[in-house]
Design a protein around this motif. Structure first.
Motif, PDB file in Angstrom:
ATOM      1  N   ASN B  11     -18.982   9.830 -26.611  1.00 10.93           N
ATOM      2  CA  ASN B  11     -18.519   8.794 -27.536  1.00 10.93           C
ATOM      3  C   ASN B  11     -19.244   7.466 -27.299  1.00 10.93           C
ATOM      4  N   LYS B  14     -22.817   7.768 -28.698  1.00 12.86           N
ATOM      5  CA  LYS B  14     -22.961   7.546 -30.147  1.00 12.86           C
ATOM      6  C   LYS B  14     -23.437   6.121 -30.417  1.00 12.86           C
ATOM      7  N   SER B  65     -15.367   5.025 -31.348  1.00 13.35           N
ATOM      8  CA  SER B  65     -16.816   5.068 -31.587  1.00 13.35           C
ATOM      9  C   SER B  65     -17.166   5.061 -33.072  1.00 13.35           C
ATOM     10  N   GLN B  66     -16.350   5.718 -33.900  1.00 15.18           N
ATOM     11  CA  GLN B  66     -16.657   5.728 -35.345  1.00 15.18           C
ATOM     12  C   GLN B  66     -16.548   4.320 -35.925  1.00 15.18           C
ATOM     13  N   CYS B 156     -25.220  10.095 -36.404  1.00 18.60           N
ATOM     14  CA  CYS B 156     -24.997   9.543 -35.056  1.00 18.60           C
ATOM     15  C   CYS B 156     -23.615   9.917 -34.521  1.00 18.60           C
ATOM     16  N   ALA B 157     -22.617  10.042 -35.409  1.00 17.19           N
ATOM     17  CA  ALA B 157     -21.266  10.376 -34.967  1.00 17.19           C
ATOM     18  C   ALA B 157     -21.127  11.854 -34.609  1.00 17.19           C
TER      19      ALA B 157
END
Lengths: 197, 197
Positions: B11, B14, B65-66, B156-157
Motif C-alpha cells: 500500500n 502504490k 493509499s487509494q 498504480c493501485a
C-alpha cells in the motif's frame, strides 16, 4: 438510465439511496439473483464479475457501487455531493475505500453469512465489524457527516451496511455517534430505506 | 510533502510508485512497524486507524493509499492519470474499489499471512486471489491498461499486490495477460520496484 438491481443488496441500495436524495430518475431492472441471472448473459456481458449493481446509461456501463456513486454525482448531482478540489475529493475517496474494504469484509460479510448462509468466517467478520464501527463512531464524535460537514456520496457509500449491521448480528448499541448519524441520514429530504431497516 | 512509509508495504509502494512515475517529490519518513510506531502518537493522531501509508501535505493529512493517489493525481499530476469526465473518473474508481476490496482481501491478505504470519484464513484468501486474477487477466486480454488505453492511478493501485502475489503463494503462471501488463508497467519511464519484485 437503468439500474440492474437487487432489493436486498446493500450495494444496490447505495445507488437507490443516492438517486432518491438527488432526484435522479433510475429505471430499476430487478435481477433474479436466486436463479443466477447475474451469472449469465446478458448481465454477465455487462458485468463480467457477475455482481450487482450494474448501471447502464447510454454507452456508459459501470459495475461497483462506489464507481456508480462517483459517476452519478459527477454527471448529474453537482459539486456538493462530490467535491472537485483535490483534498475534498480524496477525503471522499478515503470513505469509498472504507466501504469497499472494511465495511464489505466486516458488517456486509457478517450479514451475508447470517442472512443468506454464505461462505466465510463469521467470527472474523464480526471482529472486523466492531473495529470499523468503533473507528466510524470516533470520527462522528466530532463530525455530523463523514466529510466536510455536509452529506456527500461518502455517507451514501458507508450508510447501508452500517444501518443493516444488526442483520449480521452486530449491535449498534455501543455506537451512539453512529446512531445519531443514522438519524441524520434518515432525516434527509428524499430519503428512502430498504428492507431490514 | 511527507509520506509515512513502510518499505515492505504494498500500500505504501502504490504511493512511491506513482510519485516516481510522475516526478512528485516525497519526503519518505520510515515508520518502525515492528515497534508499533503507527499504533501510538504522533502517528495515531495523524491516522486514528493505525495504518500506513499516511500522507501529510501542509494542512492536508490523508490515510488510505487509494485516496492518496487521487489527491496526488488531482493536485500535482494532471488529467492524464485521473480523468475528470464522469465516466472516465468512475472507470478509475471501479479499479480503486477492486484494489481496496478484492485485492486487499485476496493476494494482499495471502501475502500478509504467508510472509508476516498474520491472522486469517489462507485458503479463503487464495480462493479470492485466483478469482480476481482471472477477472483482471480477462480484462487485460483486450486492454493494454486497466482504463482508457493509458496508464492511470488505477494501474498504480492494482499493480503492487498483483506483482507481489507470488509472495503469498499465488502463481502468476496462468495469467499471461497479467504478466504482459506487469511488463508494461515496469517499462514505464521512472518506474521503481520494491523488495520481493
Amino acid at each position: 438510465m437503468r439500474l440492474y438491481d437487487l432489493e436486498l443488496s446493500g450495494n444496490c441500495y447505495k445507488v437507490r439511496l443516492f438517486a432518491a436524495l438527488t432526484g435522479i430518475d433510475l429505471e430499476r431492472v430487478p435481477v433474479d439473483f436466486r436463479k443466477g441471472e447475474h451469472k449469465r448473459a446478458p448481465l454477465l456481458t455487462l458485468n463480467p464479475w457477475g455482481e450487482l449493481p450494474v448501471l447502464e446509461d447510454g454507452e456508459v456501463v459501470l459495475r461497483d457501487s462506489q464507481a456508480i456513486l462517483v459517476y452519478l454525482a459527477a454527471r448529474y448531482a453537482g459539486e456538493a455531493w462530490l467535491p472537485r478540489d483535490p483534498a475534498g475529493m480524496a477525503e471522499v475517496v478515503q470513505w469509498l475505500s472504507t466501504a469497499a474494504n472494511e465495511i464489505q469484509s466486516g458488517p456486509a460479510t457478517a450479514r451475508r453469512i447470517e442472512k443468506f448462509g454464505g461462505a466465510g468466517e463469521k467470527a472474523e467478520a464480526l471482529g472486523r465489524s466492531t473495529r470499523i464501527l468503533s473507528l466510524i463512531d470516533a470520527h462522528l464524535a466530532h463530525h455530523d457527516w463523514l466529510v466536510q460537514g455536509r452529506p456527500t456520496i461518502a455517507d451514501c457509500a458507508v450508510f447501508p451496511y452500517v444501518a443493516l449491521a444488526h442483520e449480521g448480528g452486530v449491535s449498534r448499541e455501543p455506537y451512539a455517534n453512529v446512531r445519531r448519524w443514522i438519524g441524520r441520514v434518515e432525516a434527509l429530504p428524499g430519503f428512502v430505506g430498504m428492507p431490514g431497516m
